[in-house]
Design an enzyme around this catalytic site. Structure first.
Site, PDB file in Angstrom:
ATOM      1  N   GLY A  45       0.870  -1.175   0.000  1.00 47.17           N
ATOM      2  CA  GLY A  45       0.000   0.000   0.000  1.00 47.17           C
ATOM      3  C   GLY A  45       0.908   1.227   0.000  1.00 47.17           C
ATOM      4  CG  ASP A 233       0.254   2.204  -5.851  1.00 50.22           C
ATOM      5  OD1 ASP A 233      -0.907   1.782  -6.042  1.00 50.22           O
ATOM      6  OD2 ASP A 233       1.002   1.774  -4.959  1.00 50.22           O
ATOM      7  CG  ASN A 243      -5.079   1.763  -7.567  1.00 53.35           C
ATOM      8  OD1 ASN A 243      -4.325   1.821  -6.589  1.00 53.35           O
ATOM      9  ND2 ASN A 243      -6.252   1.172  -7.499  1.00 53.35           N
ATOM     10  CE  LYS A 244      -2.007  -4.173  -6.567  1.00 50.42           C
ATOM     11  NZ  LYS A 244      -0.609  -4.602  -6.932  1.00 50.42           N
TER      12      LYS A 244
HETATM   13  O1  MRU Z   1       0.673  -3.938  -4.604  1.00 46.10           O
HETATM   14  P1  MRU Z   1       0.018  -3.206  -3.466  1.00 46.10           P
HETATM   15  O2  MRU Z   1      -0.835  -4.058  -2.601  1.00 46.10           O
HETATM   16  O3  MRU Z   1       1.025  -2.381  -2.681  1.00 46.10           O
HETATM   17  O4  MRU Z   1      -0.935  -2.171  -4.197  1.00 46.10           O
HETATM   18  C1  MRU Z   1      -1.719  -1.311  -3.429  1.00 46.10           C
HETATM   19  C2  MRU Z   1      -2.597  -0.453  -4.243  1.00 46.10           C
HETATM   20  O5  MRU Z   1      -2.623  -0.520  -5.445  1.00 46.10           O
HETATM   21  C3  MRU Z   1      -3.416   0.559  -3.508  1.00 46.10           C
HETATM   22  O6  MRU Z   1      -4.611   0.824  -4.170  1.00 46.10           O
HETATM   23  C4  MRU Z   1      -2.609   1.867  -3.396  1.00 46.10           C
HETATM   24  O7  MRU Z   1      -1.322   1.623  -2.937  1.00 46.10           O
HETATM   25  C5  MRU Z   1      -3.270   2.839  -2.500  1.00 46.10           C
HETATM   26  S1  MRU Z   1      -3.284   2.296  -0.823  1.00 46.10           S
HETATM   27  C6  MRU Z   1      -3.983   3.499   0.113  1.00 46.10           C
END
Ligand code: MRU
Length: 346
Positions: A45, A233, A243-244
């Site tokens: 995150g 991100d 984002n993810k």
């Molecule tokens: O790969 P991750 O689990 O770190 O990805 C997280 C995300 O994509 C979240 O949507 C993003 O970091 C925002 S968290 C508040």
């Protein structure tokens, strides 16, 4: 407790790889271990890895055996490189590391640097919680009583230091007494939705339904979604949002069905140095995250298959209704509105 914190001279965090089956805390004394924990997603995150890296810098200052200021700063710059390289997409990581480096460089007395960096990391972590609460207040205004919200990945207390961004918005609406229902995307391949968001919502008593990622379009087309809320991100200056992986598809289908799509981000996720999302580095993760899982105890794919595993995608700003921040909601044209929320001090 917080997803990451300083505890007895060590960085302590929740091992998110084990949730929801097991709640285990891990502690690190070496900044290289913190970098490894970020890389392997013990902690994940964008805001949470930023805070973890900040505490990693505080560790690095304590670990350094340099005798003078120049030597200590050189050690800190080396640590910054290691921490920054752990994951490339979330700008919060390099933002946090840069902030800690600036703090060290501002200190003329080298013996004061370790305590100064710890205080700075603590401040950064505390601010994250406060920022999320403000973001939650702004975003909750978008949620009507009885709304169904589609959510991707995990953006809750675990993804931040505490409280969350998109999930923080949902949490604020719930705390305000609004009835909300969350459709939780399972979020392949690492299942942050199924494992982490479902776990957090269960603890908060917020009603939700877990769905397969590929069911989201069906729920949107059949009128069962009022709003899509996600985290991010990195947000480029023109409002393109990384984002993810899978977020882009959601945004396109949301627009096709007249459903508002709002990324919810602290301003530390906005990168005004990048004109567009095409400049955002996209992390490629190990193939094992996809083919290492089993179905009924057996591999899900034939041996030796070629795998691509980008961890993030970019949603062009044309699909973004607005961007919720702690300083208010930015609307198109984002070139103008993002600058203004970025520079606003509350
Ligand atoms: O790969 P991750 O689990 O770190 O990805 C997280 C995300 O994509 C979240 O949507 C993003 O970091 C925002 S968290 C508040």
């Amino acid at each position: 407790m917080r997803s990451v914190e300083w505890h007895n001279g060590k960085v302590r965090m929740i091992d998110q790889r084990l949730l929801p089956a097991e709640f285990r805390l891990v502690e690190y004394e070496d900044y290289r271990e913190v970098a490894q924990a970020i890389r392997t997603m013990v902690i994940r995150g964008a805001p949470a890895i930023g805070a973890a890296a900040a505490f990693g810098m505080a560790l690095a200052a304590r670990e350094s055996s340099a005798r003078d200021r120049a030597g200590l700063l050189a050690d800190l710059r080396a640590a910054a490189e290691v921490l920054r390289a752990a994951r490339p997409t979330a700008v919060n990581l390099s933002w946090a590391v840069a902030r800690l480096l600036r703090r060290a460089e501002a200190e003329s007395d080298p013996s004061a640097i370790p305590d100064a960096l710890l205080a700075e990391a603590q401040a950064l972590a505390d601010e994250d919680v406060e920022v999320n609460r403000r973001l939650g207040e702004h975003g909750a205004a978008l949620i009507r009583d009885g709304a169904t919200i589609l959510h991707h990945c995990n953006t809750g207390a675990l993804a931040t230091v505490d409280y969350g961004t998109a999930l923080g918005v949902i949490r604020t609406a719930h705390e305000q007494g609004k009835r909300v229902h969350v459709l939780v995307d399972e979020t392949r391949p690492r299942f942050q939705g199924a494992r982490l968001t479902a776990w957090e919502l269960q603890q908060l008593g917020i009603p939700f339904t877990l769905i397969a990622d590929n069911a989201a379009g069906h729920f949107m087309r059949t009128g069962q979604v009022d709003l899509v809320l996600v985290g991010a991100d990195r947000v480029a200056a023109n409002g393109d949002v990384a984002n993810k992986i899978g977020t882009y598809k959601l945004a396109v289908v949301a627009q096709a069905n007249g459903i508002p799509f709002y990324p919810c981000v602290p301003t530390s996720t906005i990168d005004l140095s990048l004109p567009t999302g095409d400049d955002i580095p996209i992390e490629e993760r190990p193939a094992d995250e996809i083919i290492g899982v089993t179905y009924q105890g057996r591999p899900i794919a034939p041996e030796g298959v070629r795998v691509a595993n980008p961890a993030f995608d970019v949603t062009p700003h044309a699909f973004v209704t607005g961007i919720v921040t702690e300083n208010g909601i930015a609307y198109p044209p984002f070139e103008v509105s993002l600058k203004s929320v970025f520079h606003l001090q509350s």
